[in-house]
Motif scaffolding. Structure first.
Motif, short mmCIF file in Angstrom:
data_model
loop_
_atom_site.label_atom_id
_atom_site.label_comp_id
_atom_site.label_asym_id
_atom_site.label_seq_id
_atom_site.Cartn_x
_atom_site.Cartn_y
_atom_site.Cartn_z
N LEU A 192 0.86 -1.17 0.00
CA LEU A 192 0.00 0.00 0.00
C LEU A 192 0.90 1.23 0.00
CD1 LEU A 192 -2.93 1.23 0.44
CD2 LEU A 192 -2.44 1.11 2.88
N ASP A 193 0.57 2.23 -0.79
CA ASP A 193 1.34 3.47 -0.77
C ASP A 193 1.11 4.19 0.54
OD1 ASP A 193 2.36 3.26 -3.42
OD2 ASP A 193 0.51 4.11 -4.24
N GLY A 194 2.13 4.91 0.98
CA GLY A 194 1.99 5.67 2.22
C GLY A 194 3.23 6.49 2.51
N GLY A 195 3.27 7.02 3.73
CA GLY A 195 4.40 7.84 4.11
C GLY A 195 4.47 8.06 5.60
N PHE A 196 5.60 8.63 6.01
CA PHE A 196 5.84 9.02 7.39
C PHE A 196 6.11 10.51 7.42
CE2 PHE A 196 7.07 4.53 7.44
CZ PHE A 196 6.48 4.09 8.61
N PHE A 197 5.53 11.20 8.40
CA PHE A 197 5.77 12.63 8.58
C PHE A 197 6.31 12.87 9.98
CE2 PHE A 197 1.41 11.72 9.78
CZ PHE A 197 1.22 12.42 10.97
N SER A 198 7.17 13.86 10.12
CA SER A 198 7.76 14.18 11.42
C SER A 198 6.70 14.75 12.35
CB SER A 198 8.89 15.20 11.26
OG SER A 198 9.97 14.63 10.56
N ALA A 199 6.59 14.15 13.53
CA ALA A 199 5.63 14.60 14.54
C ALA A 199 5.98 13.95 15.87
CB ALA A 199 4.20 14.25 14.14
N PRO A 200 5.64 14.58 16.97
CA PRO A 200 6.00 14.05 18.30
C PRO A 200 4.99 13.04 18.86
CG PRO A 200 5.00 16.20 18.55
CD PRO A 200 5.09 15.93 17.06
N ILE A 201 4.26 12.34 18.00
CA ILE A 201 3.24 11.40 18.45
C ILE A 201 3.49 10.04 17.80
CG2 ILE A 201 1.47 13.14 18.89
CD1 ILE A 201 0.32 12.57 16.12
N ALA A 202 2.74 9.02 18.26
CA ALA A 202 2.86 7.68 17.68
C ALA A 202 1.50 7.00 17.69
CB ALA A 202 3.87 6.85 18.48
N ASN A 203 1.32 6.05 16.80
CA ASN A 203 0.09 5.26 16.69
C ASN A 203 0.22 4.01 17.55
OD1 ASN A 203 -2.49 4.62 15.29
ND2 ASN A 203 -1.31 2.87 14.60
N GLU A 204 -0.67 3.87 18.52
CA GLU A 204 -0.67 2.70 19.40
C GLU A 204 -2.10 2.22 19.58
OE1 GLU A 204 1.71 3.11 23.05
OE2 GLU A 204 2.20 5.11 22.31
N THR A 205 -2.28 0.90 19.68
CA THR A 205 -3.63 0.38 19.90
C THR A 205 -4.15 0.77 21.28
OG1 THR A 205 -2.77 -1.76 20.66
CG2 THR A 205 -3.31 -1.55 18.32
N SER A 206 -3.27 0.97 22.23
CA SER A 206 -3.71 1.32 23.59
C SER A 206 -4.40 2.68 23.65
CB SER A 206 -2.53 1.30 24.56
OG SER A 206 -1.59 2.30 24.22
N ASN A 207 -4.13 3.55 22.66
CA ASN A 207 -4.81 4.85 22.63
C ASN A 207 -5.83 4.93 21.49
OD1 ASN A 207 -3.28 5.43 20.32
ND2 ASN A 207 -1.86 6.76 21.39
N GLY A 208 -6.26 3.75 20.98
CA GLY A 208 -7.29 3.70 19.96
C GLY A 208 -6.79 3.73 18.54
N GLY A 209 -5.49 3.69 18.35
CA GLY A 209 -4.94 3.71 17.01
C GLY A 209 -5.24 2.44 16.24
N ALA A 210 -5.29 2.56 14.93
CA ALA A 210 -5.49 1.39 14.07
C ALA A 210 -4.24 0.52 14.09
CB ALA A 210 -5.78 1.85 12.64
N LEU A 211 -4.44 -0.77 13.97
CA LEU A 211 -3.31 -1.70 13.93
C LEU A 211 -3.11 -2.16 12.49
CD1 LEU A 211 -1.17 -3.35 15.48
CD2 LEU A 211 -2.89 -5.17 15.65
N VAL A 212 -1.97 -1.83 11.92
CA VAL A 212 -1.60 -2.31 10.59
C VAL A 212 -0.85 -3.62 10.80
CG1 VAL A 212 -0.20 -1.83 8.54
CG2 VAL A 212 -1.52 0.00 9.61
N VAL A 213 -1.28 -4.66 10.06
CA VAL A 213 -0.73 -6.01 10.26
C VAL A 213 -0.10 -6.49 8.96
CG1 VAL A 213 -1.28 -8.37 10.98
CG2 VAL A 213 -2.58 -6.45 11.93
N PHE A 214 1.17 -6.89 9.05
CA PHE A 214 1.90 -7.46 7.94
C PHE A 214 1.69 -8.98 7.93
CE2 PHE A 214 4.29 -3.75 9.35
CZ PHE A 214 4.52 -3.06 8.17
#
Length: 126
Positions: free
Chosen positions: A49-71
């Motif tokens: 899937l196309d995508g990218g990373f941007f500089s920011a002081p946050i992170a995606n985690e399931t503990s805070n409701g973030g989506a889980l991307v699974v390989f």
């Protein structure tokens, strides 16, 4: 016919963009295209899937409701070793679930991902 309502692109924050890129290059063999110092994209040819990373002081985690991307990996155990060797942090060791096994990890910027594989008895089948 192509739908216009399909997932086409995904973006993730990166606390340390250089470390995140190096991790995905080493572990998953992705290549990146930089768009200035604060954004880098990856392609579906490498990642599925196309995508990218941007500089920011946050992170995606399931503990805070973030989506889980699974390989998916045919050899789950070797990918666990690759993630650790590449600087990832295992947050859920390999566990079984209906239909397979998986583990969760955080890459150097703190984003949580998972890798799943077939159950041991089905190893190697797709």
């Amino acid at each position: 016919m192509t739908s216009t309502a399909t997932i086409n692109y995904v973006e993730f924050a990166a606390r340390d963009l250089a470390a995140t890129k190096a991790f995905f290059e080493r572990v998953f063999e992705w290549t990146f295209t930089d768009y200035g110092p604060d954004y880098s994209s990856f392609s579906a040819a490498d990642a599925g899937l196309d995508g990218g990373f941007f500089s920011a002081p946050i992170a995606n985690e399931t503990s805070n409701g973030g989506a889980l991307v699974v390989f998916f990996a045919n050899d789950l155990d070797s990918y666990l070793a690759k993630v650790v060797d590449g600087g990832g942090n295992i947050v859920k060791p390999i566990f079984e679930f209906p239909g397979g096994r998986r583990f969760h990890f955080k890459e150097p910027s703190g984003n949580e991902f998972a890798v799943w594989g077939h159950p041991i008895e089905n190893f190697g089948s797709n």
